[in-house]
Enzyme design. Structure first.
Site, PDB file in Angstrom:
ATOM      1  N   ASP A  11       0.869  -1.168   0.000  1.00 49.20           N
ATOM      2  CA  ASP A  11       0.000   0.000   0.000  1.00 49.20           C
ATOM      3  C   ASP A  11       0.914   1.228   0.000  1.00 49.20           C
ATOM      4  OD1 ASP A  11      -2.366   1.679   0.587  1.00 49.20           O
ATOM      5  OD2 ASP A  11      -1.451   1.847   2.567  1.00 49.20           O
ATOM      6  N   ASP A  13      -0.204   5.253   0.959  1.00 49.45           N
ATOM      7  CA  ASP A  13      -0.455   6.220   2.036  1.00 49.45           C
ATOM      8  C   ASP A  13      -0.551   5.510   3.378  1.00 49.45           C
ATOM      9  OD1 ASP A  13      -0.617   8.720   0.596  1.00 49.45           O
ATOM     10  OD2 ASP A  13      -2.499   8.000  -0.247  1.00 49.45           O
ATOM     11  N   ASP A 174      -1.451  -0.536   6.035  1.00 50.21           N
ATOM     12  CA  ASP A 174      -1.704   0.042   7.360  1.00 50.21           C
ATOM     13  C   ASP A 174      -3.178   0.060   7.729  1.00 50.21           C
ATOM     14  OD1 ASP A 174      -2.122   2.096   5.318  1.00 50.21           O
ATOM     15  OD2 ASP A 174      -2.385   3.476   6.999  1.00 50.21           O
TER      16      ASP A 174
END
Length: 226
Positions: A11, A13, A174
């Site tokens: 991922d 961001d 995250d």
């Protein structure tokens, strides 16, 4: 690691770069542009990783589809304006130590890197160029080309591009959406705790609390066939 092809999917961001502040700002501007109350920053952080229109509908469930689309366009314009003003690298700096981890992983001829992100294609390309990461990833998949996370389409495309098996791949993210996407695609999941979602939301195969521990956690997950 054994001598077999492995795929490490990231991922962006909250995983590779710090981008929450400007996502929150752009979303607030988009809602304000349509005369709507600005969502709380914590609520915006909770939907980071989803495609923009789905994120908007989560933030304001009563909105119709057309209004969600309009707010989505306003968000993209606001986010683009911030990026053009600051520059992609300054707007979304890499977390300390991330570049070294990426370079070390890429140096292994049996390891391929990929991206699966809720960012737009334009935003991701600008970020990759701004940080000098061009050519590092075998596959880069964005929300412009696929259904929103946690649908597994982005991971499926990464696997296809890399010629890798699901059992030899790991998704690193995250948010709970990253982990759900990994499960849906049949790949291992590695949650990082420095991003948008708290550790107890991730339900990952493994958790990492420090950037420097990423290589070891990846090796532990992919060291043996599934």
């Amino acid at each position: 690691m054994n001598d077999r092809l492995k795929l490490v999917i990231f991922d962006v961001d909250g995983t590779l770069v710090e981008g929450e502040q400007h996502i929150v700002t752009a979303m607030a501007q988009a809602f304000a542009a349509h005369g709507l109350p600005q969502p709380a920053p914590a609520d915006v952080r909770a939907v980071i990783g989803l495609s923009v229109e789905i994120a908007v509908s989560r933030l304001s469930p009563g909105l119709d589809e057309g209004t969600c689309a309009a707010i989505g366009r306003a968000y993209r314009e606001a986010y683009r304006d911030i990026r053009l003003t600051m520059g992609a690298a300054e707007m979304s700096p890499l977390f300390p130590g991330i570049r070294a981890v990426l370079d070390d992983l890429a140096a292994d001829p049996w390891t391929l890197l990929a991206i699966a992100t809720g960012k737009s294609r334009r935003g991701l390309d600008a970020l990759i160029e701004g940080h000098g990461l061009t050519g590092l990833f075998i596959s880069t998949q964005t929300a412009d080309e696929h259904p929103s996370k946690p649908h597994p389409a982005m991971i499926a495309a990464c696997l296809s591009d890399a010629g890798a098996e699901a059992g030899d791949a790991v998704m690193i993210g995250d948010t709970s959406y990253d982990m759900e996407m990994a499960r849906a695609a049949g790949v291992r999941s590695l949650g990082v705790t420095w991003g948008a979602h708290a550790a107890d939301r991730l339900a990952a195969d493994a958790l990492v609390h420090r950037v420097e521990d990423l290589p070891g956690a990846i090796g532990a997950l992919l060291g043996e066939p599934a």
